[in-house]
Design an enzyme around this catalytic site. Structure first.
Site, PDB file in Angstrom:
ATOM      1  N   THR B 115     -74.425  -9.131  -9.719  1.00  0.00           N
ATOM      2  CA  THR B 115     -74.262  -8.564  -8.382  1.00  0.00           C
ATOM      3  C   THR B 115     -74.934  -7.202  -8.319  1.00  0.00           C
ATOM      4  O   THR B 115     -74.867  -6.421  -9.274  1.00  0.00           O
ATOM      5  CB  THR B 115     -72.778  -8.384  -8.005  1.00  0.00           C
ATOM      6  OG1 THR B 115     -72.694  -7.595  -6.805  1.00  0.00           O
ATOM      7  CG2 THR B 115     -71.994  -7.671  -9.084  1.00  0.00           C
ATOM      8  N   SER B 146     -64.826  -2.852  -7.019  1.00  0.00           N
ATOM      9  CA  SER B 146     -63.661  -3.746  -6.952  1.00  0.00           C
ATOM     10  C   SER B 146     -63.476  -4.356  -8.337  1.00  0.00           C
ATOM     11  O   SER B 146     -64.351  -4.229  -9.204  1.00  0.00           O
ATOM     12  CB  SER B 146     -63.889  -4.869  -5.934  1.00  0.00           C
ATOM     13  OG  SER B 146     -64.817  -5.817  -6.461  1.00  0.00           O
ATOM     14  N   TYR B 148     -63.557  -7.520  -8.926  1.00  0.00           N
ATOM     15  CA  TYR B 148     -64.642  -8.503  -9.040  1.00  0.00           C
ATOM     16  C   TYR B 148     -65.908  -7.834  -9.574  1.00  0.00           C
ATOM     17  O   TYR B 148     -66.532  -8.333 -10.518  1.00  0.00           O
ATOM     18  CB  TYR B 148     -64.925  -9.142  -7.675  1.00  0.00           C
ATOM     19  CG  TYR B 148     -66.334  -9.675  -7.561  1.00  0.00           C
ATOM     20  CD1 TYR B 148     -66.692 -10.850  -8.204  1.00  0.00           C
ATOM     21  CD2 TYR B 148     -67.310  -8.978  -6.850  1.00  0.00           C
ATOM     22  CE1 TYR B 148     -67.993 -11.323  -8.135  1.00  0.00           C
ATOM     23  CE2 TYR B 148     -68.606  -9.451  -6.774  1.00  0.00           C
ATOM     24  CZ  TYR B 148     -68.945 -10.619  -7.416  1.00  0.00           C
ATOM     25  OH  TYR B 148     -70.229 -11.079  -7.361  1.00  0.00           O
ATOM     26  N   HIS B 149     -66.297  -6.721  -8.970  1.00  0.00           N
ATOM     27  CA  HIS B 149     -67.508  -6.050  -9.435  1.00  0.00           C
ATOM     28  C   HIS B 149     -67.330  -5.543 -10.871  1.00  0.00           C
ATOM     29  O   HIS B 149     -68.270  -5.569 -11.665  1.00  0.00           O
ATOM     30  CB  HIS B 149     -67.865  -4.883  -8.510  1.00  0.00           C
ATOM     31  CG  HIS B 149     -68.328  -5.317  -7.151  1.00  0.00           C
ATOM     32  ND1 HIS B 149     -67.491  -5.332  -6.058  1.00  0.00           N
ATOM     33  CD2 HIS B 149     -69.518  -5.773  -6.704  1.00  0.00           C
ATOM     34  CE1 HIS B 149     -68.167  -5.769  -4.991  1.00  0.00           C
ATOM     35  NE2 HIS B 149     -69.400  -6.039  -5.358  1.00  0.00           N
ATOM     36  N   LYS B 152     -68.168  -8.196 -13.357  1.00  0.00           N
ATOM     37  CA  LYS B 152     -69.608  -8.418 -13.551  1.00  0.00           C
ATOM     38  C   LYS B 152     -70.215  -7.288 -14.391  1.00  0.00           C
ATOM     39  O   LYS B 152     -71.191  -7.502 -15.113  1.00  0.00           O
ATOM     40  CB  LYS B 152     -70.320  -8.529 -12.200  1.00  0.00           C
ATOM     41  CG  LYS B 152     -69.849  -9.734 -11.378  1.00  0.00           C
ATOM     42  CD  LYS B 152     -70.743 -10.966 -11.551  1.00  0.00           C
ATOM     43  CE  LYS B 152     -70.126 -12.198 -10.936  1.00  0.00           C
ATOM     44  NZ  LYS B 152     -71.096 -13.179 -10.453  1.00  0.00           N
ATOM     45  N   LEU B 206     -72.852 -10.622   7.018  1.00  0.00           N
ATOM     46  CA  LEU B 206     -73.738 -11.132   8.060  1.00  0.00           C
ATOM     47  C   LEU B 206     -73.253 -12.479   8.588  1.00  0.00           C
ATOM     48  O   LEU B 206     -73.263 -12.723   9.799  1.00  0.00           O
ATOM     49  CB  LEU B 206     -75.168 -11.235   7.523  1.00  0.00           C
ATOM     50  CG  LEU B 206     -76.219 -11.616   8.544  1.00  0.00           C
ATOM     51  CD1 LEU B 206     -76.150 -10.789   9.812  1.00  0.00           C
ATOM     52  CD2 LEU B 206     -77.599 -11.488   7.920  1.00  0.00           C
TER      53      LEU B 206
END
Lengths: 344, 344
Positions: B115, B146, B148-149, B152, B206
């Site tokens: 990411t 976060s 999640y980040h 990674k 988006l």
């Protein structure tokens, strides 16, 4: 003070057939003896923080601070095959995550045992954890030398996030290689003595040299012995934890201290030990690790000194360790556990 | 091509009561339809790589390369309480570790979905993963926003170690925010359509705007909308994976590409979508995330372009997405799943 223990270290020592050089009494004998001598009770909770989230959160809520030593702590063990790699990652990271989550519920200062190995050994001058990067503070770029060291790098990422995002107060003690056996307290009675690991997986380099010298085994240097590492006496490790607890980090601060007394080149250490013992020989063996043959190292350790720490050096205590501990228990050595068998 | 899936994403969609805007047929229906249309069979193995180490290793051995998408991939979901934090860390790290260990046994090129969030959003100019540090290459200092980040970032530490120490060949694709729904292949039949997530946890910004515009809901901008982020169309994400597989990393190389087509400020995106739809309004809501209100961002994406990638931009396809997908399926929207409920 309370202890939370799942006996992982004792179980691994059994698996490896590598007992401590010093005899370790059962935990409940140790705490009973301590109570007789000090009048202080240390309750022991036998649980696994990777599993018992509710029990962990309850205990955190009942105490004023947490010291987190609950990780698989041997680099060679972490590299003994795929199962140990996976165990080290999942045990260390799940335990740390569960503890951080317990601290979300009951915010308390956390003191964690890190490692000086997070920085890698290619930088010559190492600050205490943080560097300036594009006008803000970032964690020093990491370069672990084993899965164990990788797990401590990954801890750093969690600590950074939980302090920035959730306002926790965390001190990480990036410790050098520990040597020595006794602290003031463990010296009060033989039942209280610390582990003295000398095997190829859990033994740290200086303790291994001391034991080898005591039994007339050649001192085993890996490669040229040109690796420069940071060292700290075990008495100082508890002193530094005390200082970190009495002067906690601010809420929202991830404070990193380099918990090291001095740096030494491995071959110089071997010579220092050899010079204390009449016939000690030095064997230069093939290095089982992938690492630079030679490196320089300067590591900032101002933080803890500013809190009042006066480091014990090798020159202060080395002779005592050789004569008092290694010789006294040398009859307990399991000789076929001396060489390193974990290669990477 | 084979698929390994434990249906974690489908299970979480059920837990959250937030189905895809597009109807997703069962996996075995999808692969059957694909075989009818293309003549190619895609075997599906329903197993959990966190648990089934032996099965995973066998499958790795039977294939030429591995593409690793098997991680919990939502930042808001990872911040929905302690259980989801722990799940994200343990699922993502255990899965990655097991896969890396399988690759020790059967070395194959690995392509992993990273990411662009590993870098944090405070640096204005971001290279592809690596920086010079004391005369050697180190991973760019990390700053996850976060759990999640963070997972990674922790993957990066493992990939760095397994390439340096064990000689694996790994490509990490640090992807921006994905938009769009169809690829050339999924457009062949309605049974093959991709997920279109619009809920506050899994919907990307988006796609959320597109759906909101299609149903006449105000576009939900968090904070000032001054966040600049990197974007990529879903067709390009598969194109980049193809390029990374056809041009694998060297053995021992941890290669990082920034898989992004362009950077955009969130409020500019909202205005761009609003300009395509007659009565679209924009609502500026309180930001549920802890992040900078405004940031600039320039991100190097030369690596994939040098392999031949010609990025699709918003201007090329935006209208098509609004009219073809969001409107066609707008009757399926569960309106009370639109707002973000995960705060951190």
């Amino acid at each position: 003070v309370s202890i939370v223990d799942n006996f992982a270290r004792r179980n691994i020592a059994n698996q490896l057939g590598a007992p401590s050089l010093t005899p370790i009494t059962p935990l409940l004998e140790r705490t009973k003896r301590w109570q007789e001598l000090s009048g202080k009770r240390i309750p022991a909770y036998l649980t696994d923080i990777c599993v018992d989230r509710a029990g962990l959160a309850r205990l955190v809520g009942e105490h004023d601070a947490v010291v987190h030593f609950g990780e698989q702590r041997s680099a060679p063990y972490s590299m003994k095959g795929m199962k140990r790699r996976e165990y080290t990652i999942s045990n260390n990271l799940t335990g740390t995550t569960n503890l951080l989550n317990a601290l979300l519920r009951h915010p308390r200062p956390l003191v964690h045992l890190g490692t000086a190995g997070v920085y890698g050994y290619s930088s010559q001058s190492v600050p205490e954890g943080w560097v300036r990067w594009n006008d803000e503070w970032r964690l020093h770029p990491m370069k672990p030398g084993s899965i164990y060291h990788a797990s401590k790098c990954m801890d750093q990422i969690l600590f950074d996030f939980y302090t920035r995002n959730d306002g926790l107060a965390i001190t990480d003690l990036h410790q050098g290689v520990v040597w020595g056996t006794q602290t003031e307290q463990t010296g009060l009675h033989p039942d209280l003595i610390n582990r003295f690991d000398y095997d190829g997986d859990y033994g740290t380099v200086l303790n291994r040299f001391l034991m080898q010298a005591a039994i007339g085994h050649p001192l085993t240097v890996h490669g040229t012995g040109g690796q420069t590492r940071a060292f700290i006496h075990i008495q100082d490790t508890v002193e530094c934890v005390r200082l970190a607890l009495e002067n906690p980090a601010e809420w929202g601060q991830y404070r990193i201290y380099n918990q090291i007394a001095e740096t030494q080149r491995v071959r110089d250490l071997a010579q220092k030990v050899a010079s204390l013992v009449a016939e000690a020989q030095i064997d230069y063996l093939e290095n089982p690790r992938k690492e630079a043959e030679e490196n320089d190292l300067e590591m900032d350790n101002q933080g803890l000194q500013e809190l009042g720490w006066d480091p014990i050096t090798l020159d202060d205590r080395l002779m005592e360790e050789v004569t008092e501990i290694a010789r006294m228990y040398s009859h307990r050595v399991v000789r076929n556990r001396i060489y390193c068998t974990s290669e990477w």
